[in-house]
Design a protein around this motif. Structure first.
Motif, PDB file in Angstrom:
ATOM      1  N   GLY A 130       0.667  -1.193  -0.013  1.00 14.00           N
ATOM      2  CA  GLY A 130       0.043   0.011   0.024  1.00 14.00           C
ATOM      3  C   GLY A 130       0.788   1.270   0.105  1.00 14.00           C
ATOM      4  N   GLU A 131       2.113   1.012   0.379  1.00 12.80           N
ATOM      5  CA  GLU A 131       2.929   2.291   0.247  1.00 12.80           C
ATOM      6  C   GLU A 131       3.740   2.722  -1.121  1.00 12.80           C
ATOM      7  OE1 GLU A 131       4.855   2.801   4.567  1.00 12.80           O
ATOM      8  OE2 GLU A 131       6.006   1.452   3.252  1.00 12.80           O
ATOM      9  N   THR A 132       4.038   3.853  -1.152  1.00 17.05           N
ATOM     10  CA  THR A 132       4.677   4.196  -2.371  1.00 17.05           C
ATOM     11  C   THR A 132       5.896   4.744  -2.225  1.00 17.05           C
ATOM     12  OG1 THR A 132       3.896   6.664  -1.950  1.00 17.05           O
ATOM     13  CG2 THR A 132       2.526   5.115  -3.570  1.00 17.05           C
ATOM     14  N   VAL A 133       7.128   4.506  -3.037  1.00 18.29           N
ATOM     15  CA  VAL A 133       8.413   4.795  -2.888  1.00 18.29           C
ATOM     16  C   VAL A 133       9.053   5.365  -4.116  1.00 18.29           C
ATOM     17  CG1 VAL A 133       9.198   2.498  -3.766  1.00 18.29           C
ATOM     18  CG2 VAL A 133      10.585   3.493  -2.181  1.00 18.29           C
ATOM     19  N   ALA A 192       2.887  -0.702  -3.212  1.00 18.05           N
ATOM     20  CA  ALA A 192       1.769  -0.519  -4.177  1.00 18.05           C
ATOM     21  C   ALA A 192       2.410   0.124  -5.462  1.00 18.05           C
ATOM     22  CB  ALA A 192       0.692   0.326  -3.512  1.00 18.05           C
ATOM     23  N   ALA A 193       3.432   1.295  -5.491  1.00 19.31           N
ATOM     24  CA  ALA A 193       3.601   1.980  -6.520  1.00 19.31           C
ATOM     25  C   ALA A 193       4.978   2.670  -6.248  1.00 19.31           C
ATOM     26  CB  ALA A 193       2.581   2.932  -7.132  1.00 19.31           C
ATOM     27  N   GLY A 194       5.568   3.267  -7.401  1.00 15.35           N
ATOM     28  CA  GLY A 194       6.845   4.087  -7.000  1.00 15.35           C
ATOM     29  C   GLY A 194       7.153   4.944  -8.192  1.00 15.35           C
ATOM     30  N   ALA A 195       8.257   5.464  -8.103  1.00 17.11           N
ATOM     31  CA  ALA A 195       8.679   6.479  -9.149  1.00 17.11           C
ATOM     32  C   ALA A 195      10.357   6.476  -9.035  1.00 17.11           C
ATOM     33  CB  ALA A 195       8.250   7.929  -8.868  1.00 17.11           C
ATOM     34  N   ALA A 196      10.762   6.900 -10.053  1.00 17.36           N
ATOM     35  CA  ALA A 196      12.462   6.709  -9.906  1.00 17.36           C
ATOM     36  C   ALA A 196      13.075   7.764 -10.967  1.00 17.36           C
ATOM     37  CB  ALA A 196      12.828   5.202 -10.263  1.00 17.36           C
ATOM     38  N   ILE A 197      14.208   8.114 -10.474  1.00 15.78           N
ATOM     39  CA  ILE A 197      14.942   9.227 -11.553  1.00 15.78           C
ATOM     40  C   ILE A 197      16.495   8.521 -11.800  1.00 15.78           C
ATOM     41  CG2 ILE A 197      15.255  10.938  -9.819  1.00 15.78           C
ATOM     42  CD1 ILE A 197      14.723  13.140 -11.734  1.00 15.78           C
ATOM     43  N   HIS A 207       9.063  -3.339 -16.957  1.00 16.81           N
ATOM     44  CA  HIS A 207       8.208  -2.958 -17.887  1.00 16.81           C
ATOM     45  C   HIS A 207       6.687  -3.153 -17.618  1.00 16.81           C
ATOM     46  CE1 HIS A 207       7.564  -6.961 -19.211  1.00 16.81           C
ATOM     47  NE2 HIS A 207       8.540  -7.323 -18.911  1.00 16.81           N
ATOM     48  N   ALA A 208       6.518  -4.393 -16.665  1.00 21.25           N
ATOM     49  CA  ALA A 208       5.154  -4.755 -16.208  1.00 21.25           C
ATOM     50  C   ALA A 208       4.568  -3.574 -15.104  1.00 21.25           C
ATOM     51  CB  ALA A 208       5.111  -5.906 -15.559  1.00 21.25           C
ATOM     52  N   ALA A 209       5.584  -3.237 -14.446  1.00 17.34           N
ATOM     53  CA  ALA A 209       5.057  -2.079 -13.328  1.00 17.34           C
ATOM     54  C   ALA A 209       4.884  -0.900 -14.293  1.00 17.34           C
ATOM     55  CB  ALA A 209       6.068  -1.752 -12.479  1.00 17.34           C
ATOM     56  N   ILE A 210       5.299  -0.417 -15.108  1.00 12.04           N
ATOM     57  CA  ILE A 210       5.323   0.731 -15.916  1.00 12.04           C
ATOM     58  C   ILE A 210       3.670   0.429 -16.719  1.00 12.04           C
ATOM     59  CG2 ILE A 210       5.862   1.865 -18.060  1.00 12.04           C
ATOM     60  CD1 ILE A 210       8.778   1.381 -17.090  1.00 12.04           C
ATOM     61  N   ALA A 211       3.652  -0.547 -17.389  1.00 10.02           N
ATOM     62  CA  ALA A 211       2.122  -1.125 -18.193  1.00 10.02           C
ATOM     63  C   ALA A 211       1.082  -0.869 -17.413  1.00 10.02           C
ATOM     64  CB  ALA A 211       2.571  -2.174 -18.711  1.00 10.02           C
ATOM     65  N   ALA A 212       1.403  -1.443 -16.107  1.00 11.18           N
ATOM     66  CA  ALA A 212       0.193  -1.213 -14.975  1.00 11.18           C
ATOM     67  C   ALA A 212      -0.106   0.279 -14.364  1.00 11.18           C
ATOM     68  CB  ALA A 212       0.610  -2.289 -14.115  1.00 11.18           C
ATOM     69  N   ARG A 268       2.226   1.539 -12.289  1.00 14.73           N
ATOM     70  CA  ARG A 268       2.539   1.474 -10.915  1.00 14.73           C
ATOM     71  C   ARG A 268       3.783   2.099 -10.621  1.00 14.73           C
ATOM     72  NH1 ARG A 268       4.110  -3.549  -9.336  1.00 14.73           N
ATOM     73  NH2 ARG A 268       4.150  -2.952  -7.031  1.00 14.73           N
ATOM     74  N   LEU A 269       4.505   2.577 -11.826  1.00 12.16           N
ATOM     75  CA  LEU A 269       5.784   3.016 -12.008  1.00 12.16           C
ATOM     76  C   LEU A 269       5.994   4.335 -12.892  1.00 12.16           C
ATOM     77  CD1 LEU A 269       8.773   3.031 -11.243  1.00 12.16           C
ATOM     78  CD2 LEU A 269       9.285   1.277 -13.015  1.00 12.16           C
ATOM     79  N   ASP A 270       6.383   5.366 -12.321  1.00  6.25           N
ATOM     80  CA  ASP A 270       6.754   6.690 -12.729  1.00  6.25           C
ATOM     81  C   ASP A 270       8.299   6.789 -13.110  1.00  6.25           C
ATOM     82  OD1 ASP A 270       6.606   8.996 -14.248  1.00  6.25           O
ATOM     83  OD2 ASP A 270       6.010  10.132 -12.686  1.00  6.25           O
ATOM     84  N   LEU A 271       8.931   6.555 -14.311  1.00  3.94           N
ATOM     85  CA  LEU A 271      10.232   6.371 -14.400  1.00  3.94           C
ATOM     86  C   LEU A 271      10.561   7.642 -15.208  1.00  3.94           C
ATOM     87  CD1 LEU A 271      12.885   4.762 -14.035  1.00  3.94           C
ATOM     88  CD2 LEU A 271      12.328   3.448 -16.209  1.00  3.94           C
ATOM     89  N   ARG A 272      11.571   8.356 -14.691  1.00  5.06           N
ATOM     90  CA  ARG A 272      11.963   9.497 -15.279  1.00  5.06           C
ATOM     91  C   ARG A 272      13.401   9.784 -15.732  1.00  5.06           C
ATOM     92  NH1 ARG A 272       8.074  13.907 -14.839  1.00  5.06           N
ATOM     93  NH2 ARG A 272       6.018  12.849 -13.973  1.00  5.06           N
ATOM     94  N   LEU A 273      13.993  10.430 -16.791  1.00  4.75           N
ATOM     95  CA  LEU A 273      15.197  10.744 -16.946  1.00  4.75           C
ATOM     96  C   LEU A 273      15.221  12.280 -16.447  1.00  4.75           C
ATOM     97  CD1 LEU A 273      18.061  10.691 -18.469  1.00  4.75           C
ATOM     98  CD2 LEU A 273      16.846  11.590 -20.400  1.00  4.75           C
ATOM     99  N   GLY A 274      16.453  12.655 -15.593  1.00  4.46           N
ATOM    100  CA  GLY A 274      16.340  13.807 -14.994  1.00  4.46           C
ATOM    101  C   GLY A 274      17.385  14.161 -13.945  1.00  4.46           C
TER     102      GLY A 274
END
Length: 203
Positions: free
Chosen positions: A46-49, A68-73, A88-93, A95-101
Motif C-alpha cells: 500500500g505504500e509508495t516509494v 503499491a507503486a513507485g517512481a524513480a529518476i 516494464h510490467a510495473a510501467i504498463a500497469a 505502478r511506476l513513473d520512471l524519469r530521466l532527469g
C-alpha cells in the motif's frame, strides 16, 4: 573532459555504452547495499516509494514487489532504458513513473511518497543538500528516507573512482540530512564499506 573522468562517467557516475550496461544490468556488486536498504526502509503493502539514481532498476524492481507503486529518476539515458526494460510490467500497469532527469530537481509534487531510497549514488551528488531538500519535499509527513553510500574507509578499495567520490563522516552526513529538514536522523557505518542513513520527514 579528461580520460579518467570519461572512464568514471562511463563505468560509474553516468553509465553508458556496452561497458556501463554490462556492469549495471544486474548490479551484483551492489547486492549487499540493496539488501541493507530494503531492511532499513521496511516497505509495506500500500505504500509508495521514490528512488533517486535508480540505475538499471534492480533495487526498484525488488521494492515494487512489496509496495503499491513507485517512481524513480536517473541522469543516464541508458540506465533509464535498462530500468524500463526490467520494470516494464510495473510501467504498463501504471505502478511506476520512471524519469530521466536531475536528482537536484525532482519532477514530482510535494508530499507524494511514503518512502525514499538512495543506493550507491550519493557519493556522486554534486549538491547533496539540495538533493536531500528535494527528497524531503516529495515525502509525505512522517515519510522515511534511507541512504546507502560508501563509507570513507571504502576509498582504499574503490580506486580509481575514489578521487571523484564524496565521502562523509557519520557526523557530517547526519548534519547534512538534519539541515535538509529531516528528523530522527541516524547515520552509521557498517564494516569497511557501507555507510547508512535513516531519517524521517517531519510530521
Amino acid at each position: 573532459m579528461s580520460l579518467r573522468d570519461r572512464f568514471i562517467d562511463v563505468t560509474a557516475r553516468k553509465p553508458s555504452g556496452w561497458i556501463g550496461r554490462s556492469l549495471y544490468r544486474e548490479s551484483r556488486p551492489h547486492r549487499q547495499g540493496f539488501d541493507r536498504l530494503k531492511t532499513e526502509l521496511a516497505l509495506r503493502p500500500g505504500e509508495t516509494v521514490v528512488e533517486t539514481g535508480c540505475g538499471a532498476g534492480v533495487l526498484l524492481q525488488e521494492m515494487l514487489a512489496v509496495c503499491a507503486a513507485g517512481a524513480a529518476i536517473d541522469h543516464s539515458p541508458e540506465m533509464i532504458a535498462l530500468s524500463a526494460e526490467r520494470n516494464h510490467a510495473a510501467i504498463a500497469a501504471g505502478r511506476l513513473d520512471l524519469r530521466l532527469g536531475d536528482v537536484h530537481a525532482l519532477p514530482w509534487a510535494d508530499a507524494s511518497f511514503d518512502a525514499a531510497a538512495s543506493a550507491h549514488m550519493f557519493f556522486f551528488v554534486a549538491d547533496p543538500g539540495r538533493m536531500l531538500a528535494e527528497v524531503r519535499r516529495v515525502l509525505k509527513p512522517g515519510g522515511r528516507l534511507v541512504i546507502v553510500t560508501a563509507a570513507r574507509s571504502a576509498s582504499l578499495f574503490l580506486r580509481p573512482y575514489a578521487p571523484a567520490m564524496r565521502y562523509y563522516s557519520d557526523a557530517d552526513l547526519s548534519g547534512l540530512v538534519t539541515a535538509a529538514g529531516f528528523v530522527a536522523v541516524r547515520v552509521w557505518t557498517e564494516g569497511r564499506h557501507l555507510q547508512l542513513a535513516h531519517a524521517t520527514a517531519p510530521l
